[in-house]
Write a protein that holds these residues in place. Structure first.
Motif, PDB file in Angstrom:
ATOM      1  N   GLY A 132       8.733  -3.449   7.124  1.00 52.62           N
ATOM      2  CA  GLY A 132       9.105  -3.228   5.733  1.00 52.62           C
ATOM      3  C   GLY A 132       7.881  -3.031   4.864  1.00 52.62           C
ATOM      4  O   GLY A 132       6.762  -3.385   5.242  1.00 52.62           O
ATOM      5  N   SER A 133       8.097  -2.490   3.685  1.00 50.81           N
ATOM      6  CA  SER A 133       6.998  -2.130   2.790  1.00 50.81           C
ATOM      7  C   SER A 133       6.778  -3.186   1.711  1.00 50.81           C
ATOM      8  O   SER A 133       7.459  -4.212   1.659  1.00 50.81           O
ATOM      9  N   ILE A 134       5.808  -2.914   0.842  1.00 47.05           N
ATOM     10  CA  ILE A 134       5.499  -3.756  -0.314  1.00 47.05           C
ATOM     11  C   ILE A 134       5.732  -2.933  -1.571  1.00 47.05           C
ATOM     12  O   ILE A 134       5.328  -1.770  -1.641  1.00 47.05           O
ATOM     13  N   ILE A 140      12.203  -3.828   1.931  1.00 48.77           N
ATOM     14  CA  ILE A 140      11.046  -4.026   1.055  1.00 48.77           C
ATOM     15  C   ILE A 140      10.788  -5.526   1.071  1.00 48.77           C
ATOM     16  O   ILE A 140      11.551  -6.307   0.508  1.00 48.77           O
ATOM     17  N   TRP A 141       9.722  -5.927   1.750  1.00 48.35           N
ATOM     18  CA  TRP A 141       9.530  -7.347   2.020  1.00 48.35           C
ATOM     19  C   TRP A 141       8.925  -8.116   0.854  1.00 48.35           C
ATOM     20  O   TRP A 141       9.265  -9.277   0.633  1.00 48.35           O
ATOM     21  N   LEU A 142       7.993  -7.508   0.120  1.00 47.34           N
ATOM     22  CA  LEU A 142       7.277  -8.255  -0.912  1.00 47.34           C
ATOM     23  C   LEU A 142       7.220  -7.475  -2.213  1.00 47.34           C
ATOM     24  O   LEU A 142       7.185  -6.246  -2.217  1.00 47.34           O
ATOM     25  N   LYS A 178      10.687   4.447  -3.522  1.00 44.17           N
ATOM     26  CA  LYS A 178       9.833   5.281  -4.371  1.00 44.17           C
ATOM     27  C   LYS A 178       8.667   4.479  -4.935  1.00 44.17           C
ATOM     28  O   LYS A 178       7.707   5.049  -5.458  1.00 44.17           O
ATOM     29  N   ASP A 179       8.756   3.147  -4.814  1.00 45.16           N
ATOM     30  CA  ASP A 179       7.727   2.253  -5.342  1.00 45.16           C
ATOM     31  C   ASP A 179       6.841   1.669  -4.244  1.00 45.16           C
ATOM     32  O   ASP A 179       6.141   0.681  -4.475  1.00 45.16           O
ATOM     33  N   ASP A 180       6.851   2.252  -3.049  1.00 46.70           N
ATOM     34  CA  ASP A 180       6.074   1.694  -1.945  1.00 46.70           C
ATOM     35  C   ASP A 180       4.571   1.744  -2.228  1.00 46.70           C
ATOM     36  O   ASP A 180       4.037   2.764  -2.685  1.00 46.70           O
TER      37      ASP A 180
END
Length: 240
Positions: free
Chosen positions: A157-159, A197-199, A227-229
């Motif tokens: 997952g992303s931040i 989205i992890w964090l 879109k906010d990665d």
């Protein structure tokens, strides 16, 4: 959720026009479970118990297969396909145990770290820890640039880029042995991820050795989309 010891674990139920229904466990996975935990404000999924772990029986079963990516806000946002009646029966209903975590200081990993060979390494520079958390950069053209992703509970997952800055990026670059951060990128500069989205809202000092030591909203707690990665561009080598 029903029949668990708290609101953050139990047999999953969804309300329809016909009332509350349990969900079929056929093809039920951690991505689906993460959506349930996020929706309920219960952190992230820890496990999806099989069999009759929480089941008392008697409820009507929703016979659909959910295909969540893990990033949806609600379970009903996930694509579904129909399952046949033989594929689901009482004792085969979906259950989830969530972390129950709200905003918190993320736990430290005190073990030694090393680069990991294999399939994960082919996708990005990866650090491996005995608690199974991993970190990588992807889609940046090198192992020291790209979208930041963390492996947790089997899902990459992303931040989110809320409050994302060079101090956060410095921690990522140091953790991966990529020197110092040259740029902290936002708005999915390296493309959008597809997992959880992890964090969100990291607030690193820049001195942490692992990015999950930084204060944040907590695992899986966010109000973002892919879109906010967040991403980073590192110097690419150790500095003196």
């Amino acid at each position: 959720m029903k029949n668990g010891s708290s609101q953050c674990e139990g047999q999953v139920e969804m309300k329809t026009s016909g009332g509350w229904r349990t969900l079929c466990a056929s093809h039920w996975n951690m991505a689906n479970a993460n959506v349930v935990c996020r929706h309920l404000g219960c952190g992230v999924a820890i496990s999806t118990p099989k069999g009759a772990y929480f089941v008392e029986g008697g409820d009507e079963i929703w016979r659909d297969r959910f295909h969540c990516s893990g990033s949806e806000s609600f379970l009903w946002n996930c694509p579904v396909t129909a399952l046949g009646v033989p594929a689901c029966a009482h004792g085969n209903t979906a259950s989830v145990v969530c972390s129950g975590n709200q905003a918190q200081l993320l736990p430290q990993c005190n073990d030694s770290w090393s680069n990991t060979a294999g399939s994960a390494a082919s996708e990005g520079h990866t650090a491996n820890c005995s608690d199974s958390r991993q970190l990588r950069l992807v889609d940046g053209g090198s192992h020291c640039a790209g979208r930041v992703e963390i492996l947790l509970q089997g899902s990459w997952g992303s931040i989110c880029d809320d409050s994302w800055d060079l101090r956060d990026a410095h921690v990522v670059c140091r953790q991966l042995g990529c020197g110092v951060a040259l740029e902290a990128t936002i708005s999915a500069h390296f493309g959008e991820g597809s997992g959880p989205i992890w964090l969100d809202k990291l607030n690193c000092t820049g001195e942490e050795t692992h990015v999950w030591q930084c204060p944040s909203q907590g695992w899986g707690q966010h109000n973002c989309s892919h879109k906010d990665d967040a991403g980073v561009i590192c110097s690419g080598g150790a500095t003196s």
